[in-house]
Design a protein around this motif. Structure first.
Motif, PDB file in Angstrom:
ATOM      1  N   ALA A   1       0.825  -1.204   0.000  1.00  8.75           N
ATOM      2  CA  ALA A   1       0.000   0.000   0.000  1.00  8.75           C
ATOM      3  C   ALA A   1       0.864   1.260   0.000  1.00  8.75           C
ATOM      4  O   ALA A   1       0.538   2.259  -0.668  1.00  8.75           O
ATOM      5  CB  ALA A   1      -0.925  -0.004   1.208  1.00  8.75           C
ATOM      6  N   GLN A   2       1.979   1.227   0.707  1.00  9.26           N
ATOM      7  CA  GLN A   2       2.871   2.382   0.741  1.00  9.26           C
ATOM      8  C   GLN A   2       3.509   2.619  -0.625  1.00  9.26           C
ATOM      9  O   GLN A   2       3.602   3.761  -1.094  1.00  9.26           O
ATOM     10  CB  GLN A   2       3.949   2.172   1.801  1.00  9.26           C
ATOM     11  CG  GLN A   2       4.882   3.364   1.971  1.00  9.26           C
ATOM     12  CD  GLN A   2       5.924   3.119   3.048  1.00  9.26           C
ATOM     13  OE1 GLN A   2       5.968   2.057   3.661  1.00  9.26           O
ATOM     14  NE2 GLN A   2       6.774   4.110   3.282  1.00  9.26           N
ATOM     15  N   ILE A   3       3.940   1.535  -1.272  1.00 11.21           N
ATOM     16  CA  ILE A   3       4.534   1.669  -2.606  1.00 11.21           C
ATOM     17  C   ILE A   3       3.487   2.154  -3.610  1.00 11.21           C
ATOM     18  O   ILE A   3       3.775   2.993  -4.479  1.00 11.21           O
ATOM     19  CB  ILE A   3       5.143   0.327  -3.043  1.00 11.21           C
ATOM     20  CG1 ILE A   3       6.332  -0.032  -2.150  1.00 11.21           C
ATOM     21  CG2 ILE A   3       5.566   0.378  -4.511  1.00 11.21           C
ATOM     22  CD1 ILE A   3       6.947  -1.377  -2.455  1.00 11.21           C
ATOM     23  N   ARG A   4       2.254   1.645  -3.479  1.00  6.59           N
ATOM     24  CA  ARG A   4       1.192   2.083  -4.376  1.00  6.59           C
ATOM     25  C   ARG A   4       0.944   3.583  -4.221  1.00  6.59           C
ATOM     26  O   ARG A   4       0.704   4.293  -5.201  1.00  6.59           O
ATOM     27  CB  ARG A   4      -0.091   1.292  -4.088  1.00  6.59           C
ATOM     28  CG  ARG A   4      -1.220   1.608  -5.079  1.00  6.59           C
ATOM     29  CD  ARG A   4      -2.463   0.785  -4.814  1.00  6.59           C
ATOM     30  NE  ARG A   4      -2.241  -0.629  -5.145  1.00  6.59           N
ATOM     31  CZ  ARG A   4      -2.144  -1.590  -4.255  1.00  6.59           C
ATOM     32  NH1 ARG A   4      -2.238  -1.306  -2.953  1.00  6.59           N
ATOM     33  NH2 ARG A   4      -1.947  -2.838  -4.629  1.00  6.59           N
ATOM     34  N   GLN A   5       1.012   4.078  -2.997  1.00 10.82           N
ATOM     35  CA  GLN A   5       0.832   5.503  -2.765  1.00 10.82           C
ATOM     36  C   GLN A   5       1.997   6.301  -3.344  1.00 10.82           C
ATOM     37  O   GLN A   5       1.797   7.373  -3.939  1.00 10.82           O
ATOM     38  CB  GLN A   5       0.702   5.779  -1.265  1.00 10.82           C
ATOM     39  CG  GLN A   5       0.415   7.245  -0.928  1.00 10.82           C
ATOM     40  CD  GLN A   5       0.250   7.447   0.573  1.00 10.82           C
ATOM     41  OE1 GLN A   5       0.460   6.536   1.364  1.00 10.82           O
ATOM     42  NE2 GLN A   5      -0.120   8.656   0.961  1.00 10.82           N
ATOM     43  N   GLN A   6       3.226   5.790  -3.195  1.00 11.66           N
ATOM     44  CA  GLN A   6       4.388   6.478  -3.743  1.00 11.66           C
ATOM     45  C   GLN A   6       4.341   6.536  -5.264  1.00 11.66           C
ATOM     46  O   GLN A   6       4.780   7.518  -5.870  1.00 11.66           O
ATOM     47  CB  GLN A   6       5.670   5.770  -3.283  1.00 11.66           C
ATOM     48  CG  GLN A   6       5.943   5.888  -1.787  1.00 11.66           C
ATOM     49  CD  GLN A   6       7.138   5.063  -1.362  1.00 11.66           C
ATOM     50  OE1 GLN A   6       7.714   4.293  -2.152  1.00 11.66           O
ATOM     51  NE2 GLN A   6       7.539   5.208  -0.099  1.00 11.66           N
ATOM     52  N   MET A   7       3.799   5.490  -5.878  1.00  7.10           N
ATOM     53  CA  MET A   7       3.708   5.448  -7.341  1.00  7.10           C
ATOM     54  C   MET A   7       2.490   6.192  -7.867  1.00  7.10           C
ATOM     55  O   MET A   7       2.323   6.332  -9.086  1.00  7.10           O
ATOM     56  CB  MET A   7       3.666   3.992  -7.818  1.00  7.10           C
ATOM     57  CG  MET A   7       4.908   3.191  -7.488  1.00  7.10           C
ATOM     58  SD  MET A   7       4.769   1.445  -7.977  1.00  7.10           S
ATOM     59  CE  MET A   7       4.717   1.595  -9.765  1.00  7.10           C
ATOM     60  N   GLY A   8       1.626   6.661  -6.979  1.00  5.44           N
ATOM     61  CA  GLY A   8       0.434   7.387  -7.398  1.00  5.44           C
ATOM     62  C   GLY A   8      -0.674   6.508  -7.911  1.00  5.44           C
ATOM     63  O   GLY A   8      -1.618   6.993  -8.550  1.00  5.44           O
ATOM     64  N   LEU A   9      -0.602   5.199  -7.624  1.00  4.44           N
ATOM     65  CA  LEU A   9      -1.612   4.272  -8.122  1.00  4.44           C
ATOM     66  C   LEU A   9      -2.920   4.358  -7.342  1.00  4.44           C
ATOM     67  O   LEU A   9      -3.918   3.766  -7.761  1.00  4.44           O
ATOM     68  CB  LEU A   9      -1.082   2.840  -8.068  1.00  4.44           C
ATOM     69  CG  LEU A   9       0.153   2.561  -8.934  1.00  4.44           C
ATOM     70  CD1 LEU A   9       0.636   1.139  -8.738  1.00  4.44           C
ATOM     71  CD2 LEU A   9      -0.140   2.839 -10.398  1.00  4.44           C
ATOM     72  N   ASP A  10      -2.905   5.068  -6.203  1.00  3.37           N
ATOM     73  CA  ASP A  10      -4.132   5.231  -5.427  1.00  3.37           C
ATOM     74  C   ASP A  10      -4.952   6.421  -5.897  1.00  3.37           C
ATOM     75  O   ASP A  10      -6.046   6.671  -5.393  1.00  3.37           O
ATOM     76  CB  ASP A  10      -3.793   5.396  -3.938  1.00  3.37           C
ATOM     77  CG  ASP A  10      -2.866   6.584  -3.689  1.00  3.37           C
ATOM     78  OD1 ASP A  10      -2.147   6.997  -4.634  1.00  3.37           O
ATOM     79  OD2 ASP A  10      -2.852   7.102  -2.557  1.00  3.37           O
TER      80      ASP A  10
END
Length: 313
Positions: free
Chosen positions: A49-58
């Motif tokens: 979830a943290q990586i998804r947030q960093q990649m802007g996927l959220d």
């Protein structure tokens, strides 16, 4: 001619925008989670979830598309999820081999197709004409993977006269020529048939025109009439066919590079899709689209050379 090329460039902008949007949405619909791939199979849901947030996927899809387009304008295609290298460097390493494969295929297939079509038109109705047309139909009908596997078995395994896996080096080296021979022969064979058939039809049509009859009436040899007065005008629709077949040839390059483990854009695209490396897959789609546009611009320049009337448009 410069105005025509400028107009072609302007018309290519909407095409590129459509390719960017379509490629982005297509990759988003593909199965797999980029954050999960980047985090690894043993990562916890919190880390993913943290990586998804960093990649802007959220973020919403339109926001992601806008950020992707902004990075494209800046020349940033992102980083590969598998190798962690910039996508630009991955693409730069693969473009050269693909260009070499295209050149090695076209440099013999187009002249051979034009020659076969011209001979078939001159010898219309003879056994030569029927043989050439039969070969052309076979070349159009057989799929590229079948041709590649047959040549690989015959030239590489049975006779063992040519290597068939990987790239031996640049095209101007002996080892590079030996390694590219079977892939270029496979890819070029799917191009000979359509070019020969179109050349035959076009030459037959031009031979009926008044200026050809006038040239014959002046006492010119048949060879001079064919080569100087008939073939040049007959090549205009052939050039059109070559431009239209460019996309098919790029698709054939994807299959050919995969079969022969040739390190080009096609093999890179297949590997990126199979490994869910979405940034790299999007980059390969964009490069293939740019290649198609570039080939059509070259076709427009050939139009101006073959038909001076095109320079005024």
């Amino acid at each position: 001619m410069i105005n025509a090329l400028v107009n072609r460039l302007l018309l290519s902008v909407p095409v590129l925008i459509g390719v960017v949007i379509f490629g982005f949405l297509l990759i988003k619909m593909a199965p797999g989670d980029p954050a999960q791939i980047m985090a690894g199979p043993t990562a916890t849901p919190e880390v993913v979830a943290q990586i998804r947030q960093q990649m802007g996927l959220d973020q919403p899809l339109l926001v992601q598309l806008g950020r992707y387009a902004e990075r494209l304008v800046q020349g940033d295609l992102g980083r590969s999820l598998i190798s962690n290298r910039p996508v630009v460097s991955e693409l730069a390493a693969a473009v050269g081999p693909t260009v070499e494969l295209m050149i090695a295929s076209l440099i013999w297939a187009v002249p051979l197709g034009i020659g076969m079509g011209t001979i078939a038109a001159v010898r219309r109705g003879s056994w030569v004409d029927r043989t050439i047309m039969a070969i052309s139909v076979a070349g159009v009908s057989l799929p590229i993977f079948f041709i590649a596997l047959v040549l690989m078995q015959f030239l590489g395994v049975t006779l063992q006269i040519l290597p068939f896996m990987g790239r031996g080096g640049p095209l101007w080296t002996v080892d590079g020529l030996r390694h590219i021979a079977i892939p270029a022969l496979s890819l070029g064979l799917i191009f000979v048939g359509p070019v020969a058939r179109m050349t035959r039809s076009s030459v037959l049509e031009v031979l009926r025109l008044d200026h050809v009859r006038t040239a014959r009436a002046k006492g010119l040899t048949e060879r001079r009439v064919i080569l100087r007065h008939a073939l040049r005008n007959a090549l205009i629709p052939v050039v059109t066919l070559i431009g239209l077949q460019a996309g098919y040839l790029l698709g054939g390059a994807v299959v050919t590079e995969t079969i022969f483990s040739y390190p080009g854009i096609g093999r890179l695209a297949v590997g990126a899709i199979l490994s869910s490396d979405f940034p790299l897959a999007q980059g390969t789609i964009l490069v293939l689209a740019l290649g198609f546009i570039l080939i059509n611009m070259i076709v427009d320049m050939l139009y101006a050379i073959l038909d001076p009337r095109a320079q005024k448009s």
